[in-house]
Design a protein around this motif. Structure first.
Motif, PDB file in Angstrom:
ATOM      1  N   THR A 289      53.554  25.216  44.095  1.00  0.00           N
ATOM      2  CA  THR A 289      52.627  26.009  44.692  1.00  0.00           C
ATOM      3  C   THR A 289      52.220  27.080  44.405  1.00  0.00           C
ATOM      4  OG1 THR A 289      53.420  24.743  46.949  1.00  0.00           O
ATOM      5  CG2 THR A 289      52.309  26.584  47.339  1.00  0.00           C
ATOM      6  N   ALA A 290      53.123  27.935  43.970  1.00  0.00           N
ATOM      7  CA  ALA A 290      52.876  29.193  42.989  1.00  0.00           C
ATOM      8  C   ALA A 290      52.023  29.255  41.998  1.00  0.00           C
ATOM      9  CB  ALA A 290      54.317  29.801  42.710  1.00  0.00           C
ATOM     10  N   TYR A 291      51.940  28.100  41.356  1.00  0.00           N
ATOM     11  CA  TYR A 291      51.090  27.879  39.903  1.00  0.00           C
ATOM     12  C   TYR A 291      49.820  27.727  40.551  1.00  0.00           C
ATOM     13  CZ  TYR A 291      55.263  27.575  37.043  1.00  0.00           C
ATOM     14  OH  TYR A 291      56.573  27.786  36.451  1.00  0.00           O
ATOM     15  N   LEU A 292      49.630  26.855  41.702  1.00  0.00           N
ATOM     16  CA  LEU A 292      48.274  26.562  42.147  1.00  0.00           C
ATOM     17  C   LEU A 292      47.646  27.821  42.700  1.00  0.00           C
ATOM     18  CD1 LEU A 292      46.171  24.244  43.082  1.00  0.00           C
ATOM     19  CD2 LEU A 292      47.669  24.007  45.191  1.00  0.00           C
ATOM     20  N   VAL A 293      48.345  28.556  43.559  1.00  0.00           N
ATOM     21  CA  VAL A 293      47.739  29.927  43.856  1.00  0.00           C
ATOM     22  C   VAL A 293      47.202  30.590  42.944  1.00  0.00           C
ATOM     23  CG1 VAL A 293      48.202  31.864  45.306  1.00  0.00           C
ATOM     24  CG2 VAL A 293      49.034  29.813  46.190  1.00  0.00           C
ATOM     25  N   ASP A 294      47.800  30.805  41.712  1.00  0.00           N
ATOM     26  CA  ASP A 294      47.594  31.367  40.649  1.00  0.00           C
ATOM     27  C   ASP A 294      46.316  31.117  39.945  1.00  0.00           C
ATOM     28  OD1 ASP A 294      47.484  33.536  38.532  1.00  0.00           O
ATOM     29  OD2 ASP A 294      49.091  32.745  37.304  1.00  0.00           O
ATOM     30  N   ALA A 295      46.309  29.835  39.661  1.00  0.00           N
ATOM     31  CA  ALA A 295      45.071  29.114  39.165  1.00  0.00           C
ATOM     32  C   ALA A 295      43.825  29.346  39.865  1.00  0.00           C
ATOM     33  CB  ALA A 295      45.245  27.899  38.679  1.00  0.00           C
ATOM     34  N   MET A 296      43.984  29.427  41.287  1.00  0.00           N
ATOM     35  CA  MET A 296      42.948  29.487  42.038  1.00  0.00           C
ATOM     36  C   MET A 296      42.228  30.955  42.137  1.00  0.00           C
ATOM     37  SD  MET A 296      43.926  26.952  45.317  1.00  0.00           S
ATOM     38  CE  MET A 296      42.676  27.556  46.197  1.00  0.00           C
ATOM     39  N   LEU A 297      43.321  31.770  42.317  1.00  0.00           N
ATOM     40  CA  LEU A 297      42.810  33.295  42.421  1.00  0.00           C
ATOM     41  C   LEU A 297      42.433  34.012  41.068  1.00  0.00           C
ATOM     42  CD1 LEU A 297      45.156  34.859  44.817  1.00  0.00           C
ATOM     43  CD2 LEU A 297      43.172  34.114  45.430  1.00  0.00           C
ATOM     44  N   PHE A 298      42.894  33.302  39.983  1.00  0.00           N
ATOM     45  CA  PHE A 298      42.224  33.728  38.692  1.00  0.00           C
ATOM     46  C   PHE A 298      40.673  33.792  38.524  1.00  0.00           C
ATOM     47  CE2 PHE A 298      44.785  34.296  34.553  1.00  0.00           C
ATOM     48  CZ  PHE A 298      43.560  35.160  33.836  1.00  0.00           C
ATOM     49  N   THR A 299      40.159  32.792  39.292  1.00  0.00           N
ATOM     50  CA  THR A 299      38.661  32.879  39.323  1.00  0.00           C
ATOM     51  C   THR A 299      37.985  34.116  39.389  1.00  0.00           C
ATOM     52  OG1 THR A 299      38.466  31.882  41.254  1.00  0.00           O
ATOM     53  CG2 THR A 299      38.710  30.117  39.429  1.00  0.00           C
ATOM     54  N   ILE A 300      38.669  34.735  40.336  1.00  0.00           N
ATOM     55  CA  ILE A 300      38.136  36.164  40.951  1.00  0.00           C
ATOM     56  C   ILE A 300      37.802  37.168  39.777  1.00  0.00           C
ATOM     57  CG2 ILE A 300      38.423  38.108  42.238  1.00  0.00           C
ATOM     58  CD1 ILE A 300      37.885  35.554  43.942  1.00  0.00           C
ATOM     59  N   SER A 301      38.944  36.982  38.934  1.00  0.00           N
ATOM     60  CA  SER A 301      38.638  37.936  37.676  1.00  0.00           C
ATOM     61  C   SER A 301      37.608  37.525  36.703  1.00  0.00           C
ATOM     62  CB  SER A 301      40.069  37.795  36.717  1.00  0.00           C
ATOM     63  OG  SER A 301      40.021  38.644  35.801  1.00  0.00           O
ATOM     64  N   PHE A 302      37.166  36.161  36.712  1.00  0.00           N
ATOM     65  CA  PHE A 302      35.939  35.817  35.864  1.00  0.00           C
ATOM     66  C   PHE A 302      34.673  36.309  36.590  1.00  0.00           C
ATOM     67  CE2 PHE A 302      38.852  32.161  34.839  1.00  0.00           C
ATOM     68  CZ  PHE A 302      38.858  32.579  33.257  1.00  0.00           C
ATOM     69  N   TRP A 303      34.805  36.197  37.924  1.00  0.00           N
ATOM     70  CA  TRP A 303      33.571  36.724  38.444  1.00  0.00           C
ATOM     71  C   TRP A 303      33.473  38.337  38.381  1.00  0.00           C
ATOM     72  CZ3 TRP A 303      33.723  40.570  42.422  1.00  0.00           C
ATOM     73  CH2 TRP A 303      32.477  40.940  42.947  1.00  0.00           C
ATOM     74  N   ALA A 304      34.375  39.114  38.282  1.00  0.00           N
ATOM     75  CA  ALA A 304      34.322  40.629  38.217  1.00  0.00           C
ATOM     76  C   ALA A 304      33.987  40.800  36.834  1.00  0.00           C
ATOM     77  CB  ALA A 304      35.794  41.150  38.700  1.00  0.00           C
ATOM     78  N   THR A 305      34.431  40.511  35.876  1.00  0.00           N
ATOM     79  CA  THR A 305      33.983  40.427  34.423  1.00  0.00           C
ATOM     80  C   THR A 305      32.707  40.132  34.089  1.00  0.00           C
ATOM     81  OG1 THR A 305      36.452  40.136  34.053  1.00  0.00           O
ATOM     82  CG2 THR A 305      34.761  40.105  32.143  1.00  0.00           C
ATOM     83  N   TRP A 306      32.276  38.950  34.819  1.00  0.00           N
ATOM     84  CA  TRP A 306      31.038  38.493  34.412  1.00  0.00           C
ATOM     85  C   TRP A 306      29.990  39.574  34.926  1.00  0.00           C
ATOM     86  CZ3 TRP A 306      29.095  34.434  31.922  1.00  0.00           C
ATOM     87  CH2 TRP A 306      27.731  33.990  31.927  1.00  0.00           C
ATOM     88  N   ARG A 307      30.266  40.180  36.115  1.00  0.00           N
ATOM     89  CA  ARG A 307      29.304  41.196  36.892  1.00  0.00           C
ATOM     90  C   ARG A 307      29.379  42.375  36.031  1.00  0.00           C
ATOM     91  NH1 ARG A 307      27.149  39.811  41.505  1.00  0.00           N
ATOM     92  NH2 ARG A 307      25.918  41.623  41.001  1.00  0.00           N
ATOM     93  N   LEU A 308      30.043  42.877  34.998  1.00  0.00           N
ATOM     94  CA  LEU A 308      30.030  43.914  34.456  1.00  0.00           C
ATOM     95  C   LEU A 308      28.971  44.146  33.457  1.00  0.00           C
ATOM     96  CD1 LEU A 308      33.865  44.060  32.939  1.00  0.00           C
ATOM     97  CD2 LEU A 308      32.771  45.653  34.754  1.00  0.00           C
ATOM     98  N   PRO A 309      28.307  45.320  33.290  1.00  0.00           N
ATOM     99  CA  PRO A 309      27.261  45.464  32.397  1.00  0.00           C
ATOM    100  C   PRO A 309      27.858  45.083  30.694  1.00  0.00           C
ATOM    101  CG  PRO A 309      28.035  47.811  32.904  1.00  0.00           C
ATOM    102  CD  PRO A 309      29.027  46.673  33.809  1.00  0.00           C
ATOM    103  N   PRO A 310      26.881  45.051  29.917  1.00  0.00           N
ATOM    104  CA  PRO A 310      27.352  45.025  28.594  1.00  0.00           C
ATOM    105  C   PRO A 310      27.929  46.259  28.172  1.00  0.00           C
ATOM    106  CG  PRO A 310      24.952  44.024  28.816  1.00  0.00           C
ATOM    107  CD  PRO A 310      25.362  44.798  30.260  1.00  0.00           C
TER     108      PRO A 310
END
Length: 433
Positions: A185-206
């Protein structure tokens, strides 16, 4: 009355960097993803101890994480001075996410291989080694210089808040579900929430590299580029000493490899391990929420040394405690001291280093800051097997405090350091600065 209000607010955490859109997005994404990562940070050593019944094997997780840090931390920092930092952050975060999915898969299929845990830890560490210096090198590009300490404090406080809630939630999962289901369960939670970091980075300016000075050699991400950064570093005693005291603090006084064994032997199991893993972060959060004074300190080198000494003494005393709540309290005091030292170390480096070298120096910083605790894991686990957890834990804490004092007295450059005078203005909503 207004003066009393102003004085009270001066101790409250400075939130002005959140007015900068790019920083705010990165802050939200990092905070949530770090919360998820804490589930894995608890689950991996718990699973390793369940498989091997040895704190020495738990300590080997530190080496598995350290070797990729040494290689990819330096390379990632150099690459951050050559390529667009946003793109590099996206790629390195993806690598770490793949390792997290691998941990989830091996738990689902009950592989029960200590060697596989070491390998996946190494891959995850490689992703972190590249992303961490890149992320830190981004901060001075998106917030005004005068707000760099405040931005670092916000980042540390938010991630350590995740460090409180994540281990506590993980401990609850283990208590309710048992070790096997809890780890999955712990690994599953981490894998799911990691996607938030992708969103934040994608929205950064160049964030492309700044043009090099006329007549200056174009930076590279190879050995030559790394050597340029190291050559600059060895001429800066303040930076070298700030790294040295951190290595001492983490190698000698980081007791986390002992948490699974101490939780079982002294306090009876799974619920206690969550409190132990979260205790340091609890102190860091409290320290962060009352950190309005940090940016006003001029003798930052002295404050850094005092914070490291306080960390070592608090950790040493906690290792002697046989009450769970006393141990948690003392670890929390150490965590508050660690937040102060972490903010000053990061801020000194970010202000001291020119942007063209900032990625490379952040790479060295990542190796030191993240590598030190991993060496600490190895030291703590090996020493505990040779002596006892109490000797390894308490002795290491007191040794760290003493060595920090010796270093500061022998090489006083850090004690003399004061930050350059900067303006703290410029808190507009300046996303593309």
């Amino acid at each position: 009355m207004s003066e009393k209000v102003a004085e009270r607010k001066s101790w409250v955490i400075d939130v002005r960097p959140l007015r900068v859109t790019a920083y705010r997005r990165m802050w939200v994404g990092n905070g949530l993803s770090f919360f998820g990562f804490q589930f894995t940070a608890v689950a991996v050593p718990v699973e390793m101890y369940a498989i091997t019944h040895s704190s020495a094997w738990v300590g080997l997780l530190g080496i598995a994480g350290l070797i990729p840090l040494l290689i990819f931390g330096l390379w990632g920092g150099a690459a951050a001075d050559v390529v667009d930092r946003r793109k590099l952050l996206l790629a390195s975060s993806l690598l770490a996410w793949i390792a997290t999915v691998g941990l989830l898969a091996q738990a689902l299929f009950a592989v029960n291989s200590a060697w596989l845990l070491l390998a996946l830890t190494a891959v995850q560490s490689a992703g972190f080694a590249i992303s961490s210096p890149t992320r830190q090198a981004i901060i001075p590009r998106i917030v005004p210089t005068g707000l760099v300490p405040a931005a670092n404090t916000l980042s540390y406080t938010t991630t350590t808040a995740g460090g409180v809630l994540g281990p506590l939630a993980a401990g609850l999962i283990f208590a309710v579900s048992g070790t096997g289901a809890g780890v999955t369960t712990a690994y599953l939670v981490d894998a799911m929430l990691f996607t938030i970091s992708f969103w934040a980075t994608w929205r950064l300016p160049p964030i492309p590299p700044i043009e090099h000075e006329p007549g200056e050699q174009r930076p590279t991400a190879g050995l030559k580029g790394i050597a340029v950064g190291l050559k600059f570093l060895v001429t800066q005693p303040v930076l070298l000493l700030s790294f040295a005291v951190d290595i001492v603090a983490m190698v000698f006084a980081m007791p986390r490899a002992l948490f699974p064994e101490v939780a079982v032997d002294r306090f009876g199991g799974d619920w206690a391990v969550g409190w132990l893993f979260s205790a340091i972060a609890i102190g860091s959060v409290v320290g962060g929420l009352t950190s309005g004074w940090i940016g006003r300190i001029k003798r930052q080198g002295v404050a850094l040394v005092l914070a490291v000494v306080a960390w070592g003494v608090a950790i040493g005393l906690s290792g002697l405690a046989h009450s769970l709540w006393l141990m948690v309290l003392l670890l929390a005091v150490g965590g508050a001291a660690d937040l102060v030292s972490a903010v000053y170390r990061q801020s000194i480096l970010q202000v001291y280093a020119p942007d063209r070298l900032r990625g490379r120096l952040q790479g060295v910083f990542t190796v030191v800051v993240a590598g030190g605790p991993r060496l600490g894991d190895l030291r703590a686990g090996a020493t505990a097997d040779l002596t006892s957890p109490a000797v390894s834990w308490a002795g290491g804490g007191f040794a760290a405090a003493g060595l920090a004092v010796v270093l500061a007295a022998a090489f006083p450059a850090l004690l003399r350091y004061r930050p350059p005078a900067v303006q703290a203005a410029g808190t507009d909503d300046d996303a593309n600065r």
